[in-house]
Design an enzyme around this catalytic site. Structure first.
Site, PDB file in Angstrom:
ATOM      1  N   SER A 183       0.803  -1.222   0.000  1.00  5.82           N
ATOM      2  CA  SER A 183       0.000   0.000   0.000  1.00  5.82           C
ATOM      3  C   SER A 183       0.835   1.271   0.000  1.00  5.82           C
ATOM      4  CB  SER A 183      -0.934   0.016   1.217  1.00  5.82           C
ATOM      5  OG  SER A 183      -0.175   0.078   2.419  1.00  5.82           O
ATOM      6  N   GLY A 184       2.143   1.147   0.231  1.00  4.82           N
ATOM      7  CA  GLY A 184       3.005   2.321   0.304  1.00  4.82           C
ATOM      8  C   GLY A 184       3.373   2.865  -1.064  1.00  4.82           C
TER       9      GLY A 184
ATOM     10  N   CYS B 222      17.569   6.331  -0.268  1.00  5.74           N
ATOM     11  CA  CYS B 222      17.542   7.232  -1.425  1.00  5.74           C
ATOM     12  C   CYS B 222      18.671   8.259  -1.369  1.00  5.74           C
ATOM     13  CB  CYS B 222      16.172   7.896  -1.540  1.00  5.74           C
ATOM     14  SG  CYS B 222      15.585   8.723  -0.047  1.00  5.74           S
TER      15      CYS B 222
ATOM     16  N   ASN C 168      13.550   9.610  -5.999  1.00  4.25           N
ATOM     17  CA  ASN C 168      13.670   8.825  -4.771  1.00  4.25           C
ATOM     18  C   ASN C 168      12.806   7.574  -4.760  1.00  4.25           C
ATOM     19  OD1 ASN C 168      11.708  11.148  -4.522  1.00  4.25           O
ATOM     20  ND2 ASN C 168      11.031   9.911  -2.784  1.00  4.25           N
TER      21      ASN C 168
END
Length: 356
Positions: free
Chosen positions: A15-16, A154, A323
Site C-alpha cells: 500500500s506504500g 535514497c 527517490n
C-alpha cells in the site's frame, strides 16, 4: 527460478508509495511475475484501490504475510518500516531464494552505529552480516546469487554514487564531506503528519534534519570499509521541499589532495562508462542547469556532476535522482536483475518524464 518459469516476486508493503512503484515496474518486466502482495492494514483490497494509476487487473489482493508465502515466491521484497523488515527478514531468510529489503534495518553493518540511528529496530544476531548492502553499480557482483540484499537509502544512493569515483577511482583522502540534501514529500511515505499537510508543505524549505541524518551514517559506514581512498568525517543537513518526487544531494568535499577539473571529469566518465543508470553530466550542458531531480523523474537514472572550486578549496559533487525509482523500487528491480544474472537494464529502460 527453475526452467522457463518467470521469477516469482512478492511485495510486502504493497500500500506504500514504493510498493506502488514496485508493482508498476514488475508489471512491465519481461522476466518477473508478481505472485503475492502483503500488508496488514489493507488486506483484501486490490492494487487499483490503493494506487489509482494501476488499473491493470493483476488477479491479486493484499494479504497478511503467513508462512506459506515462502512457497509462492522466489524473491520477497520488503517495502516496509525497518522494524517490520527486521522481523520478516529473520522469518524468511532461509525459506525463499532471496529477500530484498528496501528499509534501513540492515543498511548499517556496525551494531553500535545501527543502535544509534535505529534504536527501536532489534536485529537477529548475525543476520546483518549476511546481507549484501549497497548500490548495484558499486556492489553488483556481490549481488549475483545473493540470498539477502539490503538496498541503500535514497539519499545514500545519491551520495555514494556521487563520491565513489573520488574514493574508488582516484583513491583520494576526503578529509571532510558536507552534504546538503533536499527531497520531495514522497520521501516521507504516506504517514499522516502535520508537517506534510499541504498548507505547510507547499512552497516550503523545511529543515527537518539540519544536524544529522541516518543516511549519512549509512554512507560513512559503507565508505569507511572502502579502499583505496578514505573518508574522514561526513555530515549532512536535510531539507524538505515542495516537490513530490526527487532529491538533490549537494556534496562539498574538502581534501588536501591535489586535483583539477579535468582530472575529476575524466575519472567520473571512466568510472561510470559501463553503468548505464549513472549519467555523468556537465552543469551547463542543457537549457536548464543540471543535475536537476526533475530531469530524472520516473526513471532509474542518477545524474551526477562534479566540479572543482579552487577559490573555495573544495570539490562540489551534485547528484539527483527520483527517490521512488532509483532511490527505491527501480533499484530493487535492478538488484533482482543482478541477482539472477539478467541484463541490468531489463524492465528499466523508461526515460524520464519532464516536465512533471
Amino acid at each position: 527460478m527453475s526452467g522457463d518459469r518467470g521469477i516469482r516476486v512478492g511485495v510486502v508493503g504493497a500500500s506504500g508509495l514504493a510498493g506502488g512503484e514496485l508493482m508498476r515496474l514488475i508489471g512491465q518486466h519481461p522476466n518477473l511475475e508478481l505472485t503475492f502482495l502483503g500488508g496488514s492494514q489493507h488486506a483484501g483490497r486490490r492494487p487499483s484501490e490503493l494506487h489509482p494509476g494501476l488499473r491493470q487487473d493483476l488477479g491479486l489482493v493484499v494479504e497478511p504475510v503467513t508462512d506459506d508465502v515462502a512457497d509462492r515466491v522466489d524473491v520477497l521484497l520488503l517495502s516496509t518500516p525497518a522494524p517490520v523488515s527486521a522481523d520478516l527478514a529473520a522469518r524468511f531468510a532461509d525459506r525463499v531464494e532471496s529477500v530484498v529489503d528496501l528499509s534501513g534495518a540492515f543498511r548499517i553493518r556496525s551494531d553500535e552505529l545501527h543502535h544509534k540511528w535505529y534504536p527501536k529496530v532489534p536485529r537477529a544476531d548475525g543476520l546483518a552480516d549476511r546481507f549484501v548492502y549497497g548500490v548495484p553499480e558499486l556492489v553488483g557482483e556481490e549481488m549475483v546469487g545473493a540470498p539477502l540484499i539490503s538496498l541503500a537509502g535514497c539519499y545514500a544512493t545519491a551520495i555514494t554514487l556521487g563520491l565513489a569515483p573520488l574514493v574508488f577511482e582516484l583513491g583520494m583522502n576526503l578529509d571532510h564531506v558536507l552534504v546538503d540534501g533536499k527531497s520531495g514529500s514522497s520521501g516521507g511515505g504516506v504517514h499522516l503528519r502535520t508537517s506534510d499537510l499541504h498548507p505547510f508543505r507547499a512552497g516550503a524549505i523545511a529543515p527537518y534534519s539540519p544536524t544529522g541524518h541516518r543516511h549519512a551514517a549509512e554512507v560513512s559506514d559503507f565508505l569507511g570499509r572502502s579502499k583505496p581512498g578514505t573518508v574522514g568525517t561526513l555530515s549532512m543537513s536535510a531539507y524538505g521541499v515542495s516537490n513530490v518526487r526527487g532529491l538533490l544531494a549537494s556534496c562539498y568535499v574538502l581534501t588536501r589532495d591535489d586535483v583539477d577539473e579535468r582530472t575529476l571529469s575524466r575519472a567520473y566518465l571512466r568510472f561510470y562508462r559501463k553503468h548505464p543508470f549513472v549519467r555523468v553530466r556537465r552543469n551547463n550542458e542543457t537549457l536548464i542547469p543540471v543535475p536537476d531531480p526533475q530531469a530524472t523523474l520516473g526513471s532509474n537514472y542518477c545524474d551526477v556532476t562534479v566540479m572543482h572550486d579552487p577559490d573555495g578549496g573544495r570539490i562540489v559533487v551534485l547528484s539527483a535522482l527520483d527517490n521512488l525509482v532509483k532511490g527505491a523500487a527501480g533499484q530493487a528491480v535492478q538488484a533482482i536483475n543482478k541477482r539472477y544474472g539478467l541484463p541490468e537494464e531489463t524492465g528499466l529502460t523508461m526515460q524520464p518524464v519532464m516536465p512533471a
